[in-house]
Design a protein around this motif. Structure first.
Motif, PDB file in Angstrom:
ATOM      1  N   ASN A  48      -3.755  17.886  12.096  1.00 57.06           N
ATOM      2  CA  ASN A  48      -4.641  16.723  12.171  1.00 57.06           C
ATOM      3  C   ASN A  48      -4.936  16.381  13.636  1.00 57.06           C
ATOM      4  O   ASN A  48      -4.478  15.361  14.163  1.00 57.06           O
ATOM      5  CB  ASN A  48      -3.972  15.527  11.471  1.00 57.06           C
ATOM      6  CG  ASN A  48      -4.962  14.436  11.130  1.00 57.06           C
ATOM      7  OD1 ASN A  48      -6.065  14.404  11.670  1.00 57.06           O
ATOM      8  ND2 ASN A  48      -4.577  13.533  10.257  1.00 57.06           N
ATOM      9  N   ASP A  59      -7.529  15.210  15.059  1.00 56.96           N
ATOM     10  CA  ASP A  59      -8.233  13.946  15.269  1.00 56.96           C
ATOM     11  C   ASP A  59      -7.243  12.809  15.494  1.00 56.96           C
ATOM     12  O   ASP A  59      -7.402  12.005  16.421  1.00 56.96           O
ATOM     13  CB  ASP A  59      -9.119  13.608  14.064  1.00 56.96           C
ATOM     14  CG  ASP A  59     -10.337  14.499  13.984  1.00 56.96           C
ATOM     15  OD1 ASP A  59     -11.270  14.276  14.753  1.00 56.96           O
ATOM     16  OD2 ASP A  59     -10.337  15.424  13.163  1.00 56.96           O
ATOM     17  N   SER A  60      -6.222  12.733  14.636  1.00 53.89           N
ATOM     18  CA  SER A  60      -5.223  11.675  14.770  1.00 53.89           C
ATOM     19  C   SER A  60      -4.416  11.842  16.051  1.00 53.89           C
ATOM     20  O   SER A  60      -4.087  10.861  16.722  1.00 53.89           O
ATOM     21  CB  SER A  60      -4.287  11.682  13.559  1.00 53.89           C
ATOM     22  OG  SER A  60      -5.005  11.394  12.382  1.00 53.89           O
ATOM     23  N   LEU A  74       1.344  15.984  14.839  1.00 49.88           N
ATOM     24  CA  LEU A  74       0.069  15.971  14.122  1.00 49.88           C
ATOM     25  C   LEU A  74      -0.935  16.990  14.645  1.00 49.88           C
ATOM     26  O   LEU A  74      -1.935  17.276  13.971  1.00 49.88           O
ATOM     27  CB  LEU A  74      -0.563  14.575  14.240  1.00 49.88           C
ATOM     28  CG  LEU A  74       0.148  13.427  13.521  1.00 49.88           C
ATOM     29  CD1 LEU A  74      -0.423  12.092  13.978  1.00 49.88           C
ATOM     30  CD2 LEU A  74       0.001  13.578  12.019  1.00 49.88           C
ATOM     31  N   ILE A  93      -6.493  10.580  18.962  1.00 54.94           N
ATOM     32  CA  ILE A  93      -6.524   9.118  18.993  1.00 54.94           C
ATOM     33  C   ILE A  93      -5.227   8.565  19.578  1.00 54.94           C
ATOM     34  O   ILE A  93      -5.236   7.666  20.428  1.00 54.94           O
ATOM     35  CB  ILE A  93      -6.767   8.555  17.580  1.00 54.94           C
ATOM     36  CG1 ILE A  93      -8.199   8.880  17.117  1.00 54.94           C
ATOM     37  CG2 ILE A  93      -6.533   7.043  17.538  1.00 54.94           C
ATOM     38  CD1 ILE A  93      -8.458   8.592  15.655  1.00 54.94           C
ATOM     39  N   LEU A  94      -4.100   9.112  19.140  1.00 53.83           N
ATOM     40  CA  LEU A  94      -2.803   8.659  19.644  1.00 53.83           C
ATOM     41  C   LEU A  94      -2.693   8.875  21.153  1.00 53.83           C
ATOM     42  O   LEU A  94      -2.239   7.992  21.892  1.00 53.83           O
ATOM     43  CB  LEU A  94      -1.671   9.404  18.938  1.00 53.83           C
ATOM     44  CG  LEU A  94      -1.281   8.918  17.546  1.00 53.83           C
ATOM     45  CD1 LEU A  94      -0.283   9.879  16.910  1.00 53.83           C
ATOM     46  CD2 LEU A  94      -0.675   7.510  17.615  1.00 53.83           C
ATOM     47  N   ALA A 145       2.056  12.581  18.340  1.00 55.46           N
ATOM     48  CA  ALA A 145       0.823  13.354  18.504  1.00 55.46           C
ATOM     49  C   ALA A 145       1.087  14.846  18.388  1.00 55.46           C
ATOM     50  O   ALA A 145       0.303  15.582  17.766  1.00 55.46           O
ATOM     51  CB  ALA A 145       0.194  13.029  19.859  1.00 55.46           C
TER      52      ALA A 145
END
Length: 237
Positions: free
Chosen positions: A38, A40-41, A34, A44-45, A31
């Motif tokens: 990113n 968003d990713s 990213l 999510i993680l 995470a």
């Protein structure tokens, strides 16, 4: 028999706890990589970490920091105040001053979300004192901006104006000119709400001078919109 069962259960529990911490650590590593490009990713993680409250204190504090950084980029809510207060305790003992300041800012924002304005102000003030002591000007700018937002919400535009001005000075010292421009815009907004439209326009035009050099089209459009609103309020169609 009971003692034998406990002797078997304890190492099994420790094994699964260690495995859980390792998986959480690997997830947070991914995470963090990213996060900037990113978010968003990354978000999510971080939400895939199971029962983060059961992590050890270091891992839990790290998870809170990464989660709040991702949530901030995505304009999502901060974590619960109880979680952030626990993380702040760890950072005060083991973290760097900048980490403490960011966590204090996130804690204040969580209090604001719950409409607990007095503890929010204290969290902001404590974090701001630390940034002044350690010359962490960029974080100080954000803290002052959120304090200005709180005064704005309460309708105290004079205090809001002063905090946004303070934020702008810190952003300028940090070389964060984009945020400096938005702080100037917010100063102008406070003057407009106080019926000082001519002064408001001065600050919006200062923001415009900066943002055309450092901002993208969306940033420039935001400032232009504010200028247009002031001209409209002045009756200058």
């Amino acid at each position: 028999m009971k003692k034998i069962f406990l002797l078997i259960l304890l190492p099994v529990s420790l094994f699964f706890s260690c495995v859980g911490d390792r998986i959480a650590s690997e997830t947070m590593d991914r995470a963090e990589i990213l996060l900037e490009a990113n978010p968003d990713s990354a978000y999510i993680l971080l939400n895939e970490v199971k029962t983060p409250d059961r992590l050890n204190e270091r891992q839990f504090a790290r998870w809170c920091m990464l989660y709040c950084r991702a949530a901030d980029k995505l304009f999502k809510d901060m974590l619960y105040t109880e979680q952030l207060d626990r993380a702040l305790v760890w950072y005060k003992s083991h973290g760097a001053a900048e980490q403490q300041a960011w966590m204090g800012l996130y804690l204040g924002r969580s209090y604001v979300k719950d409409k607990l304005f007095i503890p929010a102000t204290k969290a902001y003030s404590d974090a701001l004192s630390l940034t002044k002591e350690k010359h962490l000007y960029n974080v100080a700018g954000y803290i002052c901006s959120y304090m200005g937002d709180l005064y704005d919400f309460e309708g105290n535009y004079l205090l809001g104006k002063d905090k946004y001005k303070e934020a702008e000075s810190y952003f300028r010292k940090a070389g964060n000119m984009r945020s400096s421009a938005f702080a100037l815009r917010d100063v102008g907004r406070m003057y407009a709400f106080s019926d000082s439209l001519d002064i408001a326009l001065i600050f919006l035009l200062k923001a415009d001078t900066i943002i055309v050099e450092v901002g993208d089209s969306s940033d420039i459009g935001t400032i232009y919109n504010g200028i247009g609103n002031i001209y409209n309020m002045l009756g200058n169609k």
